[in-house]
Design an enzyme around this catalytic site. Structure first.
Site, mmCIF file in Angstrom:
data_model
loop_
_atom_site.group_PDB
_atom_site.id
_atom_site.type_symbol
_atom_site.label_atom_id
_atom_site.label_comp_id
_atom_site.label_asym_id
_atom_site.label_seq_id
_atom_site.Cartn_x
_atom_site.Cartn_y
_atom_site.Cartn_z
ATOM 1 N N GLY A 41 54.239 -6.599 1.610
ATOM 2 C CA GLY A 41 54.184 -7.849 2.362
ATOM 3 C C GLY A 41 55.113 -8.936 1.831
ATOM 4 O O GLY A 41 55.091 -10.069 2.314
ATOM 5 N N ASP A 90 65.858 -10.549 13.307
ATOM 6 C CA ASP A 90 65.762 -9.589 12.220
ATOM 7 C C ASP A 90 67.117 -9.309 11.572
ATOM 8 O O ASP A 90 67.836 -8.389 11.932
ATOM 9 C CB ASP A 90 65.104 -8.289 12.683
ATOM 10 C CG ASP A 90 64.156 -7.801 11.600
ATOM 11 O OD1 ASP A 90 64.556 -7.849 10.426
ATOM 12 O OD2 ASP A 90 63.025 -7.403 11.923
ATOM 13 N N ASP A 128 61.629 -2.864 18.165
ATOM 14 C CA ASP A 128 60.799 -3.904 17.555
ATOM 15 C C ASP A 128 61.655 -5.065 17.041
ATOM 16 O O ASP A 128 61.116 -6.100 16.659
ATOM 17 C CB ASP A 128 59.945 -3.338 16.412
ATOM 18 C CG ASP A 128 60.775 -2.591 15.385
ATOM 19 O OD1 ASP A 128 61.507 -1.668 15.774
ATOM 20 O OD2 ASP A 128 60.709 -2.948 14.194
#
Ligand code: AMP
Ligand code: MG
Length: 490
Positions: A122, A258, A248
Site C-alpha cells: 500500500g 497513472d 484500469d
C-alpha cells in the site's frame, strides 16, 4: 484544513468502494505543495505546507468532511483480465469543486493498505512520487488532459522494494478516478444495476451536456471514445509513451492517469518502448492509438447490457462505436500534426507530408522535440535550416522534405513571424526528459537534495517558453545518460 468536500462517489452503493483510513506514518515532511493548484481548489497553500498540512497530506489526520474510501475496479493488464484490482495503495479523501466550477477527486497515493491491496504494502517510494509529480504537472502545462499533483510528502518510513527506499505520498487530483476497469468490475459480476448507476453517474459528472439522450451508457461510450481519441493524438504530439495502458489505467474523463513507467521520446521512433515489463512492446509509442481503441472495445463490451434492448442490436451499436475511434483519432492526429507543421488550412496531402517527415525523423534518429522546436525557427527564417539539417544522419533527408513543406507554406497567407509564434505554442522547448527525471530522483533519494526536482518543476511549468538559462534541460541525453528502461511505481 479548509477542504470544502462534497463527496458524491462515497454516496454510491457500498459495493463501489471500501471505507478505509490511511495508515499512520512516523514523520511526515512536505516536499512540495502545488500553490497554483491549491489556489484553484480553494485551499490555503501555506497551511498545506505547514506541519499540520504535512499530517493531512501523509494521511495521519483526516481533514474535516473527508470520507476516505478505496475504489473497486477490475482491468485488463497486458491483455489479461483481472476481475479484481481496486485502489490497493490509494485512498480517496473526497471531492472538491474548484474555483473554476469543476469537481475533482483528492486522493492520497501511497497511503497504506486497503482491502484491494492483495500482496502489496500500500506504500509508494519517493522516486515514483517525484516522477508522477513532475510528469503529470508537465503534461498539464503542455496542455494535455491529465490528473494533477497537489503535493508530495515523505513519510519518514522506509519502503521495501529491490532496495530500501524512502516512503512518500502523492496527493493526486483528478476529474475522477472512474476507469474502464470500473465498468469491467461490475460487468464481470453481472451487476447490471451497478453498471447503469455508474454510467449515469459518470455521464453527468464528466459529460453533463450529453445527459438526456435517453441512453446514458451509449452517450457515455460515445464521449469516452472521442475523449480517448483526442487524448492519444495529444500524446503523440508531444512524444509521450504512457507505458502501461491497461484498462484500469484508462480514465473515463479522458485524462492521462497513472504515471508509472511512462517516458518521453528523445529520438523519434514509433517502436520505442521503455517499460521494463513491456517485453513485447504492446504499449510502444506508435501502438498507443490501437491500444486505446482496444480499451474502448473493452468498455463497449462492459456496457453491452445497457446499449440496446436486444443483444444483437447492442453488439451492432457497440461495434459501430468502437470502429468510429479510427476516424476520430485520425482527425485529431491530423489537427495535431498540422499545428506542429505550422499549417492553418486543411489540404488533402497534409497527412502525407507529415508522415514523410516522421519516416525521415525515424530513419535518421532525430530528436523529436529538438526537431520541431527548431522547425519553428525555420518557419520564420530559412537560414535556420542548416542547423535542422545537421540533426539528420543524412542532411539531404531534411532538405528534400523542406522543399515540399515550403511550397505548402507558400499556399497560406500567414506571415512567417505569426506562423513561427503559433508553432512555438504547440512545439515545446522543454519536455520531462527521462535522464533528467532519473537525475532528480537520484539527487533526492541518495542525497536528500531536492534542487534538481525544484528546478525541473519550475522550468516545465512553461514548456513553450524559451528559457535560455535552462537550455541544458532541453537537450537530449548524451549516450551515457540515456535511460533504456523505466519501471512501474510499485
Ligand atoms: P498500477 O500498475 O499502478 O496501475 O497498479 C495495478 C494494481 O496494483 C492496482 O490495483 C494498484 O492499486 C495495485 N498496486 C500497485 N502497487 C501497490 C502497492 N504497493 N500496494 C498495494 N497495491 C498496489
Ligand atoms: Mg493503475
Amino acid at each position: 484544513m479548509n477542504f470544502a468536500f462534497d463527496n458524491t462517489y462515497a454516496r454510491l452503493p457500498d459495493r463501489f468502494h471500501a471505507r478505509v483510513s490511511p495508515a499512520r506514518v512516523r514523520e511526515p515532511r512536505v516536499v512540495k505543495v502545488n500553490r497554483a493548484l491549491a489556489e484553484l481548489l480553494g485551499l490555503d497553500a501555506d497551511r498545506l505546507a505547514s506541519a499540520d498540512g504535512a499530517q493531512v497530506l501523509a494521511g495521519n489526520t483526516l481533514p474535516e468532511g473527508a470520507e476516505s474510501i478505496a475504489l473497486a475496479y477490475a482491468g485488463h493488464q497486458f491483455g489479461s483480465f483481472v476481475s479484481q484490482l481496486g485502489d490497493g495503495r490509494a485512498i480517496l479523501l473526497g471531492e472538491v469543486v474548484g474555483k473554476d466550477g469543476k469537481r475533482r477527486d483528492i486522493q492520497l497515493k501511497g497511503a497504506g493498505r486497503t482491502p484491494f491491496s492483495r500482496g502489496g504494502d500500500g506504500r509508494a517510494a519517493l522516486g515514483p512520487v517525484l516522477r508522477e509529480y513532475v510528469v503529470s504537472e508537465a503534461m498539464a502545462a503542455l496542455g494535455v488532459p491529465t490528473t494533477r499533483a497537489l503535493a508530495a510528502v515523505t513519510t519518514g518510513e522506509p519502503v521495501y522494494r529491490e532496495e530500501v527506499l524512502p516512503g512518500a505520498v502523492l496527493t493526486r487530483v483528478a476529474a475522477s478516478h472512474i476507469r474502464v476497469g470500473t465498468f469491467q468490475f461490475f460487468a464481470a459480476r453481472g451487476d447490471r444495476e451497478a453498471l447503469a448507476t455508474l454510467a449515469s453517474y459518470a455521464l453527468s459528472r464528466h459529460y453533463p451536456e450529453a445527459v438526456g439522450s435517453g441512453n446514458d451508457a451509449l452517450a457515455l461510450l460515445d464521449r469516452v471514445i472521442a475523449a480517448q481519441a483526442s487524448l492519444v493524438a495529444r500524446w503523440l504530439g508531444v512524444g509521450f509513451v504512457h507505458g502501461v495502458m491497461n484498462t484500469d489505467n484508462t480514465s473515463i474523463s479522458g485524462e492521462t492517469i497513472d504515471y508509472g513507467p511512462c517516458a518521453f521520446l528523445d529520438e523519434y521512433d514509433p517502436e520505442k518502448k521503455f517499460s521494463s515489463i513491456d517485453r513485447g512492446g504492446r504499449y510502444a509509442f506508435g501502438n498507443q492509438p490501437g491500444i486505446a481503441q482496444w480499451n474502448m472495445a473493452r468498455l463497449a463490451e462492459a456496457l453491452l447490457p445497457l446499449l440496446a434492448g436486444d443483444e444483437k442490436e447492442a453488439v451492432r451499436v457497440a461495434t459501430e462505436r468502437v470502429q468510429s475511434f479510427t476516424g476520430l483519432f485520425v482527425e485529431a492526429h491530423e489537427r495535431v500534426l498540422r499545428a506542429k507543421l505550422g499549417l492553418v488550412r486543411e489540404e488533402d496531402e497534409d497527412l502525407a507530408l507529415a508522415a514523410d517527415l516522421l519516416d525521415r525523423l525515424a530513419s535518421n534518429r532525430v530528436d523529436y522535440t529538438v526537431f520541431f522546436r527548431g522547425l519553428c525557427a525555420s518557419a520564420a527564417d530559412s537560414a535556420a535550416d542548416a542547423k535542422l539539417a545537421s540533426l539528420f544522419a543524412e542532411p539531404g533527408a531534411f532538405r528534400d522534405w523542406a522543399e515540399g513543406w515550403r511550397r505548402r507554406l507558400a499556399r497560406e497567407d500567414v506571415s512567417p513571424e505569426a506562423r513561427a509564434s503559433a508553432m512555438r505554442s504547440v512545439n515545446p522547448a522543454f519536455i520531462p526528459r527521462n535522464h533528467r527525471i532519473e537525475e532528480l530522483i537520484q539527487a533526492a533519494v541518495l542525497r536528500d537534495d531536492f534542487g534538481p526536482y525544484e528546478t525541473l518543476v519550475q522550468v516545465l511549468s512553461r514548456p513553450y517558453d524559451d528559457q535560455p538559462e535552462f537550455a541544458h534541460l532541453s537537450e537530449p541525453p548524451q549516450p551515457e545518460e540515456r535511460v533504456q528502461y523505466t519501471f512501474c511505481g510499485t
